[in-house]
Design an enzyme around this catalytic site. Sequence first.
Site, PDB file in Angstrom:
ATOM      1  N   TYR A 170       0.818  -1.223   0.000  1.00 57.06           N
ATOM      2  CA  TYR A 170       0.000   0.000   0.000  1.00 57.06           C
ATOM      3  C   TYR A 170       0.851   1.273   0.000  1.00 57.06           C
ATOM      4  O   TYR A 170       0.477   2.276  -0.609  1.00 57.06           O
ATOM      5  CB  TYR A 170      -0.942   0.004   1.210  1.00 57.06           C
ATOM      6  CG  TYR A 170      -2.188  -0.809   0.976  1.00 57.06           C
ATOM      7  CD1 TYR A 170      -3.093  -0.463  -0.028  1.00 57.06           C
ATOM      8  CD2 TYR A 170      -2.463  -1.938   1.741  1.00 57.06           C
ATOM      9  CE1 TYR A 170      -4.237  -1.216  -0.254  1.00 57.06           C
ATOM     10  CE2 TYR A 170      -3.615  -2.701   1.517  1.00 57.06           C
ATOM     11  CZ  TYR A 170      -4.495  -2.326   0.514  1.00 57.06           C
ATOM     12  OH  TYR A 170      -5.622  -3.069   0.278  1.00 57.06           O
ATOM     13  N   GLU A 175       3.721 -31.442  11.714  1.00 53.55           N
ATOM     14  CA  GLU A 175       3.042 -30.739  10.618  1.00 53.55           C
ATOM     15  C   GLU A 175       1.674 -30.224  11.052  1.00 53.55           C
ATOM     16  O   GLU A 175       1.331 -29.067  10.779  1.00 53.55           O
ATOM     17  CB  GLU A 175       2.876 -31.688   9.420  1.00 53.55           C
ATOM     18  CG  GLU A 175       2.014 -31.110   8.297  1.00 53.55           C
ATOM     19  CD  GLU A 175       1.583 -32.158   7.278  1.00 53.55           C
ATOM     20  OE1 GLU A 175       0.734 -31.829   6.423  1.00 53.55           O
ATOM     21  OE2 GLU A 175       2.077 -33.297   7.329  1.00 53.55           O
ATOM     22  N   ASP A 222       2.195 -36.088   7.743  1.00 55.02           N
ATOM     23  CA  ASP A 222       1.321 -37.094   7.148  1.00 55.02           C
ATOM     24  C   ASP A 222       2.134 -37.996   6.218  1.00 55.02           C
ATOM     25  O   ASP A 222       3.164 -37.584   5.671  1.00 55.02           O
ATOM     26  CB  ASP A 222       0.216 -36.435   6.326  1.00 55.02           C
ATOM     27  CG  ASP A 222      -0.845 -35.764   7.178  1.00 55.02           C
ATOM     28  OD1 ASP A 222      -0.947 -36.088   8.377  1.00 55.02           O
ATOM     29  OD2 ASP A 222      -1.578 -34.905   6.646  1.00 55.02           O
TER      30      ASP A 222
END
Length: 388
Positions: free
Chosen positions: A105, A206, A258
């Site tokens: 910005y 994780e 996983d």
Amino acid sequence: MAVKMSSIDIKAREKAVKVLHEKFRELAEKILRGEEPKLIIPKRTLSNTIYDSERKILLLGNDTFERSFLDVRESRKFMQTLLMASIIYEALLNNEYPTIRDLYYRGKHTIRYRDYKGRTVEENTWDEQKESDSVLRDIEVYTNLLREEMLILSKEKGKVVGDMRIRSGDDIIDLSKMGHGAYAIEPTPDLIEFIDVNAEFVLVVEKDAVFQQLHRAGFWRKYKAILVTSAGQPDRATRRFVRRLNEELGLPVYILTDADPYGWYIYSVFKIGSITLSYESERLATPKALFLGVSMTDIFGDKETGKKPYLSEVERRNFIIKAKKADIKRAQELMNYEWFKTPRWQKELKIFLEKKSKLEIEALTGKGLKFLMDTYIPQKINSGDWID
């Protein structure tokens, strides 16, 4: 009102100001000598990304490109680069802590000019944040300063808990007294000072939900661990924090994800770095990190080594999830990455492609949280059943 800063903060700010001033002063001197103003920037491309097998990290190669003000193809980017550098430099001088969204910005405005036909033309400095983010990364590689070293903030993501005291700013924080919560790893992890630690290893999880379960069950107290979660794909602050725990405190780092190609890639990002941001690997990657699990041989066993599976046939039928096309495609990609071409990883990936099955960490808690906490994790660590 004056902004109160710690001594570590002041040193970091002074270093960033000095580096930015020196790098861009060279450009000003070229202009004063009547030379063409241009920047020589390392290429942030896949073709210029190199895997260093000895150091076990991804590095940026030696290829560079020129960003010249007098080249019509590069002039807009040249302007954006100098604009971004000036915004960062001013923020440092003013003792500010801008976010990457703030930078977008602060530099976003419209330039009006007349073209060669006398028509009024309007052009934005940049339209979307991905443009300003890309310019920021160019400044990082040009100056060899990470944005965190320039005190640019981003959203906090990773969390940590354990028997450890740290100094952040002028406050000492006890990470063993977080209640049911945890310490959010700040976006400028190099400003953290390690006071003392009573731990034997670091476990990076994780999944945030599994991290919370292990935390509430007192895993880190029982096994003298520093418990960290990346809450999915790790942010830069979490990776740097983990690197410091390993490098400065000498704590072994184990990664628990996983059993799927996306989890395994998360492990590799911690260990060797990110393909798209290879220029940051030397400070963010942890080459000595070890993959604890979950592996395919944990699920199905390994006849070659005599390893028995952690799940029964019934449990496998209940817990296993069928791999999707995207999972299979990702596994095939991993097989072609140099750092996944070790015999052990090739075996794991081949089993995945053969079985077309995956497993979430939460499936192990399906056997009970006690199994994950008191059997699976300690047994894997004590037996040395990890992947380097």
